[in-house]
Each structure stands twice: as C-alpha cells, then as structure tokens.
Design a protein around this motif. Structure first.
Motif: not given
Lengths: 366, 106, 359
Positions: B80-82, C285-288
C-alpha cells in the motif's frame, strides 16, 4: 521508532532459516528473523509425515513437531521474530526494507542469510486455470493447516515422493485419488509403495485437458496413447520445485543454472556466501534438496557468517565446517550434492579465484 | 498442446501470443513481457516465468539456463502507498529531488 | 559480402522505428534498422508515455510538440490503435506565488497557439476531484494526453515491416567506416552492411554510438523510476503532474531524475519518495497498492532541447535524439523522412542542429 540493527538478519523462518537462527544465536550473534507468515516453520508446518533424513542432532519426527522443537530451542536465545513482515526492497549500506502492510522500516545487518525456500513449478494444459486445479502443496496446506478438504475426487499430475505422500494424506481424509499420472519412467520402489496403499499410478501418461463450467469437472488423460476420462473436482499438480530468487535478484546476486538444483539459483561459494558480500543463501533457495540438506545448509550459512563476524575461533570454525560438509555429503542425494559442488567450483572459476583445497577434496569424493 | 492454452493467468496470455512474439524476434522473457503483458499482472511473473522460459528454450533451441529470468523489481510484494510512506524519514537519509511534469525541467 | 541498403537506422526505439516507418511510406528506399537489443527493452519501453505539450519551453519547442500531438490521430488511422488519448494535461501548483509563473507560461505559449488556462482551486478540483485540496491552482491544456508506448513502437515496426523495412535485433554495431562515400557497418555478430545514408537514433546510448564516427553528442543519462498501482476504478481523468491512469486502470506515478549512468535498478528510497509525492497530489492513492516499480534511462541533451538533423562534417549522416521521444515521434519521423528523401523539411530544424553545441 528507532533504527533496527542486527548482527545476522535471516529472511525466512522455514527449517533452513530456523536452523541458521539457532546456530547463530547460540554462538553469540544477535539475530532477527523475518517471515511473512503468522507463525514460524514455513512449509514444515503442514508436514504430517515422519521426516527421516534429519541430521544426527534431531530425532526423526513429523514436520510440525520439528517446528515445536525449534521453538523450544530458540525461545531462550537472543532472537527477534518479525512475523507477518516481508522484505520488499533494499537500501544502501547493508540495509533492507521490511513492511508489515501498515508501515515500512529499514533493518541494518552485518550479515544477511536468505532462506526463502522454493516454489512449486506450474504445469500448463487446457483448463489448468480452472478452480479446483492447484499445486499439490496447496492441497496439503488446505488439508493440514486449514483443515479443509480440497475436493472429493482427485487426479494427481506428477509422480514423486512428495506427491505420493500428499496423495496418501488426502486419501486418509476421504479424498478418492483416482490416479497419479506419471510422465515416463518412475521409481520402482515408489510405485510399490503406491500399490501397497491402493493408489493407482498410470505411467507414460499425460493430461490432455481439464474442463468444467465454473470449476474443474472432468479431466481427459492420455495413457500410453489411450484416452481415459475421469470425473473429478480436484486436480493436483505435483511438479518439481525451483528456488525463489526475488530477494537475490534485487540484491544483485549473480545467478547460475543447474538442472539438478532446480534450475536457476544464486551463485555461491562453499561458505554459502553469494556474489554479494555478506549475503548468504540457505535451504532450498541454494538448490532443491531434502529436509536434511535444508537444515545443514542453514547451519553452514550461519556458521560462516559467525566466523566472518569473528565470533568463532579458526580451529572451531574449520572443524565444524568440515563436519557439516561431510554430513551434507552423506545426507543429500548424491546428484544434488554433486551439482552443488560443481556449482561452487563454477563460482570460483567465474570470479577467477583459486578453488580451496577443501572443495577439491569434496569434488574428488563425488 | 492447443495454442489457446493460457500461460499467464493474470493477464490471460496464451501459447499462441507467446510464440508470435518469439517469431518476431523475442529471445528473453522480458521481451515477451513488453510485447504481450505476459507476467505484468498481480503475481509479477512468479507463476508464468519458467513456463515462458521453457517455451523460448524449445522454440529457439537454446538451453534453459541461457534464458534470463524476468527482472525482479521492488517492492517485492504488493504494498500500500501509505505503508511505504508511514516511516519515510526513518527509511530515507535525504529526500530525493523529485519534479513534476514530463520528468523534465524544460 | 556485405548487404547494401540505402538507409541504415541504428536504434529501434520509438524514434528509430518512427523514422523507419515514415521513410517506408514512400517505398523508395531500402531501409534497415539495427538494434542492440529488442524493441521496448530500452527507454521507449520504460516511460509513462505522455504526449505532453503545454509546459514545453521555449514556445517554439512547445509548438513542435503541439504539431506532433496533432499528428497522433492521423498516425492512428495509418498504423492502428496505439491507445492515444487526449486527456488534457493538468500541472498543479501549491502556492500563490506560482500563479504568476503560470500566467506567464500561458501568455508565452499563446503566441504559438498552445491553449493554456490557469485554473483556480475550485476549477482544478471540479475538473479532477481526486486532487488534493492543498492545491491552489493549476495550468491546464486540452492538447496534452498519453499513449501506450508498447503498442506505439510495435505498430511502427509492424507498419514499417509491411513496407519492406528490414529489422535486425540483438545486433550491436561495433564499427562504422566511411569508404568511397558509403558507410560500412560491422556488427558484433559478424554482420556487414553498407549504407548510403545512416541515421543515429540511439537514445541514451547515443554518446557511445556517435563515438564510432568520432562525433561528440552532449547528452546525459537520467534515471526515472515509475510506480504502478493495481488497477483502480476511474480515479484520474487527465494526464497530471507525474501521473496518469492507463486504460486497464493502473496508475503510473513518476517524479525522479537521477544521474546514475546506465544503472536501471529501482531503489526503495525513491519508491517511497515517489509514493509520498503521489499522496501529496492525490490523497486517496494512500489506500492503493503498488504492484511494481520500473525504471528507465532517459536521454537529455545538455540544453534539454532535441538534437535533430544532419551531422555536421559527416555527409549523409543524421541524428535524432531527444528527451520527449514519445511526444515527438510522429513529427520527428515525418521531418526526418522529408530530410532524407527531399533534402529539406517543412519545419525549420536549424535551432535543433547538433552544430549549436560548437559555439
């Protein structure tokens, strides 16, 4: 959060990683072991059969009980377990990036031992992507770990020790194994073993297709030129294994190829150090072998890492190293051992280094 | 085997498409990947790589050991990006200079 | 015996392939394209593949880019679907002070007819709701878009082959000698070719290639790393600030520029930095999930403008090297074909001549 540092970082908590951790931690090294699973043990966890071929210091036992054995040995040692963590990349200066799905952080190591094991190779035929077609290893995980029957009527493609073993386990849980499909020649002893437990083995056979609407319903086999149909809801692919290479590749370790080691694998020396200094390989990642070979290579990698960290005296290091290689020679199938030694010789040659006398001796032995 | 048999299940690429790529001069797994998307899906060629290498080896009559594996890339696992950015200061010693636009400062 | 051609092109990336195709349209010349690798194994296969016009400076370079973008729909009619999409391009800014620069850009580009609007925050967010509310404005142009580079190069080659252009892949050129007015080309495989005219389209390998005829080409290699997400449902409509969404739903994200020679590895620190930048632009996009990253070595001429045309002092030798090969490939192919077949071009290429570096 502080920066994490360790003497020896191990990727993979299967038998090779665990034995490496035990060896390293019981000789004064700080150890971190990273594994993406929830518990340690890797593929050992679902091995319900008795494992023979274990090195002398282990009693013959079932796979899952060997994991418990390790747990007892390891719990009092300076080892940090990072379960549910995955190595996703590397940074500069002996540091890797690990994630638990929520955050990513670096771990700096002095020595890195990669024991990521092996993957089951796929086999393709029309219909192989249908639900109900799976690797024999996946069927075993469903059965022994998830306690789910993967199907009721099964065909197993590929006849080898492991596929027969899982076939027996499936049968004992009520799955009807209609046949194990052997391509060409096979081990006669293994054939008798199958016969004794009432599993039919068809030789000179291949699969023509698997068909079904939303899942596999029927397979067509070609047995010595004659077509045979079976209504099944499970097709298990019992193919050979090949070393898992991703971690080595991103560490820029060079690869080599040996059919008898399972195909491509990271090049290594007799220290099991790869062409990337301070990165070692152990277990099936160093070439597909039996459980004994997996355990011993774990110890060899850790033993060499310990020595290069100056945690061992030379004589202590040398004596045990020799003993380990001799043990490996006795425990591994001879063609695997031969391929391994040949591969080590190639590594020295490729790097224009003189072959150590000890390796020459091993060469002579095989 | 039937030419329509799938080789890469993530991107649904079949034997025929791979053989055409080889006919057009592809010699490595990555050549085929770029032409067909074979191996570009979720599993990132973990399943199909050796299958494709075998087809190349047979078609070009080259030993399997000479067919290079796909170039592996970070992150080694879908992430995930986060999760990549959570501890970014701990992971990265200095921030890279990044620029928007067509990666050009013109 | 060496094989004779009218024209040999070295490099089968998007530029070499486009030139080959455009030359082949006339079917007058025998053309061979040589590449040391396989198509798409270099820069053309490792790009976000923007067809990007609006922020290109000076305005004359913007104009050239615009002409190229205008050719894409026609090109698709000729070679087939390359998934060209004129999405419009958005280049956001995060501070009021940048609005001044944006207005100046719009004014300059208007002189050559490039349409640019400077958008307020509300206007940006209504056009592209996924963008961060921290954005204070953006420049926008309807002319920008993107293309599938794999399809583009493949179809250039296919169309050229149909017109009898020959291609030789996995062929490294080892020497080029000029004898009696002909170029004699030798390859690593032992092949020998002669050509009346030769075109260098080697992208980031141009320095080494040009050194075979003792010519200096002032370019640098710059690595760009690009992240790819899992396929997402429609998130981004435009080509924006370092990212775009492909037809299959994958979002491509890239901002990095590193001078590391030919090293094409990806690095985790840049991946993480890029992820942060992506979230700064598009918070959701944080959750992608990121499925993979790849990197490409871009070629950037020292003054960042394309180098196109005749090579000074080497008669019948030509060069085509530029950073924005995807954007420019249709126009470069067209102009180079004009130059080689008619000795003249419909757009003056003087400012892009290699000779400009002599000064």
């Amino acid at each position: 959060m502080v920066k994490i540092k360790t003497d020896i970082l191990i990727i993979g908590s299967g038998p090779a990683g665990l034995n490496a951790a035990y060896t390293a931690a019981s000789h004064g090294a700080n150890v971190i072991i990273v594994d993406e699973a929830i518990t340690i043990g890797g593929q050992l966890k679902q091995q319900t059969q008795i494992l023979n071929n274990l090195p002398g210091e282990f009693n013959s036992q079932r796979g899952f009980s060997l994991v418990d054995d390790f747990y007892e040995r390891l719990k009092s040692l300076p080892i940090t377990f990072l379960l549910r963590h995955t190595m996703i990349g590397i940074y500069k200066n002996n540091s890797i990036g690990v994630t638990n799905g929520k955050e990513t952080f670096p771990i700096t190591y002095k020595k890195l031992i990669i024991a990521t094991g092996a993957a089951e190779e796929a086999t393709i035929f029309p219909g192989w992507t249908l639900p109900g077609v799976m690797t024999i290893g996946a069927a075993q995980i469903l059965l022994n770990r998830e306690h789910v029957l993967p199907g009721n009527e099964a065909i197993i493609l590929g006849f080898n020790e492991f596929s027969l073993e899982v076939g027996k386990q499936l049968e004992s849980c009520g799955v009807n194994i209609k046949a194990i499909v052997a391509k060409g020649n096979y081990d006669v002893e293994l054939f008798h073993e199958a016969k004794n437990v009432g599993i039919r083995v068809v030789s000179n056979a291949t699969i023509i297709s698997a068909t079904g609407v939303n899942e596999v319903e029927k397979v067509v086999l070609n047995i010595d030129g004659i077509e045979e149909e079976h209504m099944v809801d499970l097709v298990c692919i019992g193919n050979r294994l090949s070393p898992i290479l991703e971690a080595f590749e991103i560490l820029s370790c060079q690869l080599a190829y040996q059919e008898d080691l399972g195909g491509l694998f990271p090049k290594y020396y007799n220290s099991l150090e790869t062409t990337n200094t301070s990165v070692y390989v152990a277990g099936n990642a160093a070439g597909i072998t039996n459980i004994g070979g997996i355990l011993i290579t774990g110890e060899i990698a850790a033993w060499n890492a310990l020595y290069s960290l100056e945690l061992l005296e030379y004589s202590q290091f040398k004596n045990r190293s020799r003993a380990l290689w001799e043990q490996l020679y006795r425990i591994e199938e001879s063609q695997v051992f031969k391929a391994r030694i040949a591969a080590i010789k190639e590594t020295y040659k490729d790097e224009s280094l003189a072959l150590p006398p000890f390796v020459e001796l091993l060469l002579e032995e095989c | 085997m039937e030419k329509s048999t799938i080789v890469c299940r993530c991107e649904e690429i079949n034997i025929d498409e791979i053989e055409i790529a080889i006919k057009n001069g592809a010699q490595e797994f990555d050549d085929i990947k770029r032409l067909t998307r074979c191996g570009m899906g979720t599993c990132q060629s973990k399943i199909c790589m050796n299958l494709v290498r075998k087809i190349i080896s047979e078609k070009l009559n080259k030993p399997l050991g000479e067919i290079a594996p796909s170039k592996m890339r970070m992150p080694l696992k879908v992430t995930r990006l986060s999760a990549l950015t959570k501890n970014i200061d701990l992971c990265i010693e200095e921030k890279a200079t990044l620029e928007e636009g067509e990666q050009t400062s013109v | 015996m060496s094989k004779r051609y009218d024209i040999v092109i070295i490099g089968s990336g998007v530029i070499g392939s486009s030139i080959a195709y455009h030359l082949s349209e006339s079917q007058q010349e025998e053309v061979l394209v040589i590449d040391k690798g396989f198509p798409l194994s270099g820069t053309s296969g490792s790009t976000q593949a923007w067809v990007w016009v609006h922020s290109k400076a000076p305005a004359s370079y913007g104009e050239l880019s615009m002409f190229s973008a205008e050719l894409y729909p026609i090109l698709e009619k000729k070679i087939g679907d390359v998934e060209y999409k004129r999405t419009g391009g958005i280049s956001p800014f995060f501070s009021e002070s940048e609005r001044e620069k944006a207005l100046m850009l719009a004014e300059k580009q208007a002189t050559v007819g490039i349409p640019i609007e400077v958008l307020s925050q509300e206007e940006v967010l209504s056009r592209e709701p996924a963008l961060s509310p921290n954005i204070v404005g953006a420049t926008y142009s309807p002319i920008d878009g993107n293309v599938n580079p794999f399809r583009l190069v493949e179809l250039f080659i296919r169309a050229a082959k149909k017109n009898n252009v020959e291609f030789s892949f996995y062929t490294s050129v080892t020497s080029i000698l000029k004898k009696n007015g002909l170029f004699e080309i030798e390859t690593e495989k032992g092949g020998k070719y002669t050509a009346k005219k030769i075109i260098f389209a080697g992208g980031p390998w141009m320095k080494e290639l040009a050194s075979l005829i003792d010519i200096k080409v002032p370019v640098k290699q710059v690595r760009g790393q690009i992240l790819i997400t899992e396929p997402l449902t429609n998130l981004i409509k435009h080509t924006i600030a370092g990212m775009r969404q492909a037809d299959n739903g994958e979002v491509l994200i890239g901002y990095s520029l590193e001078e590391v020679g030919y090293d094409r590895r990806t690095t985790l620190d840049i991946i993480q930095n890029t992820a942060q930048m992506a979230i700064d632009y598009i918070p959701s996009l944080a959750n992608a999930n990121i499925v993979r990253a790849f990197s490409g070595i871009r070629v950037i001429p020292e003054d960042e403008l394309p180098i196109i045309g005749e090579i000074p002092n080497v008669e019948n030798a030509y060069i085509s090297v530029m950073h924005s090969g995807i954007t420019l490939s249709p126009i470069i192919g067209t102009l180079m074909a004009e130059l080689l077949l008619h000795g003249d071009t419909s757009i003056d290429l003087q400012q892009y001549s290699l000779s400009r570096f002599d000064k």
